[in-house]
Design an enzyme around this catalytic site. Structure first.
Site, PDB file in Angstrom:
ATOM      1  CG  ASP A 176      -1.956  -1.082   1.172  1.00  9.00           C
ATOM      2  OD1 ASP A 176      -1.975  -1.831   0.167  1.00  9.00           O
ATOM      3  OD2 ASP A 176      -2.770  -1.197   2.102  1.00  9.00           O
TER       4      ASP A 176
ATOM      5  CG  ASP B 237     -12.143  -2.334  -0.728  1.00  7.96           C
ATOM      6  OD1 ASP B 237     -11.417  -3.299  -1.030  1.00  7.96           O
ATOM      7  OD2 ASP B 237     -11.780  -1.144  -0.831  1.00  7.96           O
TER       8      ASP B 237
END
Lengths: 490, 211
Positions: free
Chosen positions: A250, A369
């Site tokens: 990330d 998600d």
């Protein structure tokens, strides 16, 4: 390698000869149809039928029975024995036989073979060569041919014969070892070899794997030396594809970070160095997610992608802030292998289709998600900050239909908790779509990965902080997987 | 050093191949059309090799190769050619991906993998994505120094069936399929050597120096 059980017919009955000798005949069944049905029930995908009366007399004596059999089973069949006329070939093929086997006639009469090939094509014709001590045999193995083997192979090659069924007659029906060298020899001329004769064990079959496209099994099946179901399970190709372990980087402001539940960012290193490290460690792929991108509307860092692409030679996916076709093109041109789309896909589902059409669906990953809201798994966008209208199953089925190549499924409830992947969610999604699913969110120990594959049915599993902080090394994890019977690339 | 032509038909990831060639210290020139290809040869020197990287869909790629004038050049090549992934599939006569005629250099029809369900607990996803085992069937300069059953990285929904004549290596996904092929000076790999780590770079280097 295709396993083809054989049914040899004399006088309407299923028999086996030993070394082609009609006096050494054994009747296995009075009903070839039920034999065929049993083979198919055991999993046979192709059958080999020989009219032995036909082979001896030169006339298709059992043709009607064989056509009946062809209609009776729903797997392709090949037929040999007594096929000496174009009209016989035509009758068999018209009746649904997949290919016919020409023996003596093809060897003795090249013009007949040429005509058959030009009329029906090389996929429909198999030439059977019977070889005894390196010599070509004809007339039901009774006489040796005038032509020698090499000359014959060259001639068959010249007229574009593709499939050769090769029988070592000294082995046939003897339950001795097959003649692997002979099969290899013929294959090296450029033919697809169907091997026959003397195959009695799985070891024999494995020995033929390199040289032979298919094998015909007779006596070994009838005498119970080989169990068709078992060898099909052990030998028929399923897949040798491995499960993937994917570290996720990330990225924010050029640094790798990982938050707990998307908050509380911690600095875990330089993306290029980390990527290089993982490539050496055995990571199967890498994922870069610009986690701040969706929230702040910022584009992913193209320069990092370019640097990574120059340094590592395993595939990587880039996501975060991918909003349109231009973004996708830019990332691919910078060296990314795949692009993950999240919020933009929910906002404009047609983007998935357009991207798949232009770049190929294999490079379009849809990141999903998910968070449990009440008792429903809802899809979230904008870096997990906004609930969408979709429930997870509805959405993943839709993206599959729209052309997505893969789904990166993150359980937001588990993300950063190290409590393990959400196996229930994972299994639900993984078994509902036919595209690969990458499990993400919640990995804490090696067993979690095993469960993601074995229980969750994931195709790949992703983790971040667990790898970044060295809690689990990828090498160790892969060894653990292989010990758990999950094949990974070591 | 002689120059390798990289065919760019505008579908995307040329970069991963050029990055790999840079790493291997090979000289290359990206050409976007037949005119560019011919101009380079007229102005500088004849290309030594051609690489066709494959990303995208077959129909789009073939249309682009036709529009950009590449089809004739590729079909008449006498120097070593290497098609990667889709670039290999385009060597076939026909592809069922978009039902389009391809270059017709090797025989066979490119087909789609079937979603294959063997049991409740075993099914195959399409596309195939990941590292698959490659079984070497024949020796070739392209495979020099590469051991049997190494893993290479694949991403494909379509495959070229195994063809006895041209097959150098095969792999398995529901069915056997061509992993590496060779037909004279035409080579192809279904996997991405430029994405298959060190072993992939080795294969690519073999093409650049040994084929």
């Amino acid at each position: 390698m295709l396993i083809i059980p054989a049914i040899d017919i004399i006088n309407g009955e299923c028999v086996r000869l030993t070394q082609g000798d009609y006096d050494r005949k054994e009747i296995y069944s009075k009903n070839p149809l039920s034999v065929a049905r049993d083979f198919v029930l055991a999993g046979a995908k192709f059958l080999h039928i020989v009219d032995l009366d036909g082979a001896r007399s030169g006339e298709p004596i059992n043709q009607n029975l064989i056509i009946e059999l062809c209609n009776f089973v729903d797997v392709p069949i090949q037929v040999g024995g007594g096929i000496r006329e174009i009209s016989t070939i035509k009758k068999y093929l018209n009746a649904g036989v997949s290919r016919v086997i020409l023996g003596t006639k093809a060897v003795k009469y090249p013009d007949f073979l040429k005509e058959a090939l030009s009329l029906f094509g090389c996929d429909k014709i198999v030439v059977a060569l019977d070889v005894k001590d390196g010599k070509l045999m004809v007339d039901g193995w009774l006489n040796s041919a005038r032509e020698d083997l090499d000359y014959c192979l060259l001639r068959l090659k010249a007229v574009r014969v593709k499939n050769l069924m090769v029988t070592d007659v000294t082995k046939d029906g003897t339950l001795e070892k097959p003649n692997v060298e002979l099969m290899q020899y013929v294959r090296d001329f450029g033919f697809e070899v169907i091997a026959a004769g003397g195959i009695t064990s799985e070891v024999d079959l494995r020995g033929l794997e390199k040289s032979s496209q298919a094998v015909v099994l007779g006596k070994a099946l009838y005498e119970g030396r080989l169990d068709l179901k078992k060898i099909l399970a052990n030998l028929e190709p399923t897949s040798s594809l491995t499960k993937r372990i994917i570290p996720c980087l990330d990225v924010k402001d050029g640094r790798v970070v990982k938050g707990v539940n998307f908050l509380n960012l911690k600095d875990a290193g330089d993306p290029v160095e980390l990527a290089k490290f993982y490539a050496v460690e055995g990571a199967d792929e890498l994922v870069f997610l610009d986690i701040s991108a969706s929230v702040e509307g910022r584009k992913t860092m193209i320069s990092i992608v370019e640097k990574v692409a120059k340094e590592i030679f395993v595939p990587f996916t880039v996501g975060g802030g991918v909003g349109n076709l231009m973004d996708i093109r830019e990332l691919l041109n910078a060296g990314a292998d795949k692009v993950a789309i999240n919020s933009a896909a929910v906002a404009m589902p047609e983007l998935i289709t357009e991207a798949a059409e232009q770049f190929g669906s294999q490079c379009i990953v849809v990141a999903v998600d998910v968070r449990l809201v009440g008792n429903k798994w809802k899809v979230f966008v904008k870096g997990g900050g906004e609930e969408s209208e979709y429930e997870v199953l509805e959405w993943v089925k839709k993206v599959e239909k729209l052309g997505a190549g893969e789904i990166l499924l993150t359980s937001m409830d588990r993300d950063g908790t190290r409590r393990g992947f959400d196996l229930e969610l994972l299994k639900l999604v993984s078994t509902s779509v036919r595209i690969p699913v990458i499990a993400s969110g919640g990995a804490g120990k090696m067993e979690d990965f095993r469960d993601a594959f074995q229980i969750g049915r994931a195709d790949a599993a992703l983790a971040a902080s667990l790898f970044h902080f060295g809690d689990i090394s990828i090498k160790k994890l892969k060894n653990f997987m292989n010990l758990s019977n999950i094949s990974t690339r070591l | 050093m002689k120059t390798i032509a990289i065919i760019d038909y505008g579908a995307g990831n040329i970069k991963s191949v050029t990055n790999a060639l840079t790493k291997l210290e090979q000289k290359f020139q990206v050409v976007k059309s037949a005119i560019e290809y011919e101009r380079f040869e007229a102005d500088f020197a004849k290309f030594s090799r051609v690489i066709l990287p494959g990303v995208g869909a077959a129909k789009f790629a073939m249309n682009q190769l036709n529009t950009r004038g590449f089809t004739k050049i590729l079909q008449n090549l006498t120097i070593p050619f290497f098609g990667v992934c889709l670039g290999m599939q385009l060597l076939a006569g026909y592809s069922e991906e978009g039902n389009i005629d391809c270059l017709g250099i090797v025989s066979g029809v490119v087909k789609k993998f079937r979603n294959f369900r063997k049991s409740k607990n075993f099914s195959l996803k399409v596309p195939q994505v990941g590292w698959n085992k490659v079984c070497i069937m024949r020796k070739s300069p392209l495979l020099e120094g590469i051991t049997d059953k190494e893993y290479f990285y694949f991403v494909n929904s379509y495959f070229l069936p195994v063809n006895g004549e041209n097959l150098l290596a095969k792999s398995c996904y529901g069915n056997d399929f061509s992993a590496v092929i060779q037909c004279g000076n035409f080579y192809g790999a279904q996997f991405h050597p430029e994405r298959s780590g060190e072993i992939g770079l080795k294969l690519l280097n073999n093409f650049c120096t040994k084929c």
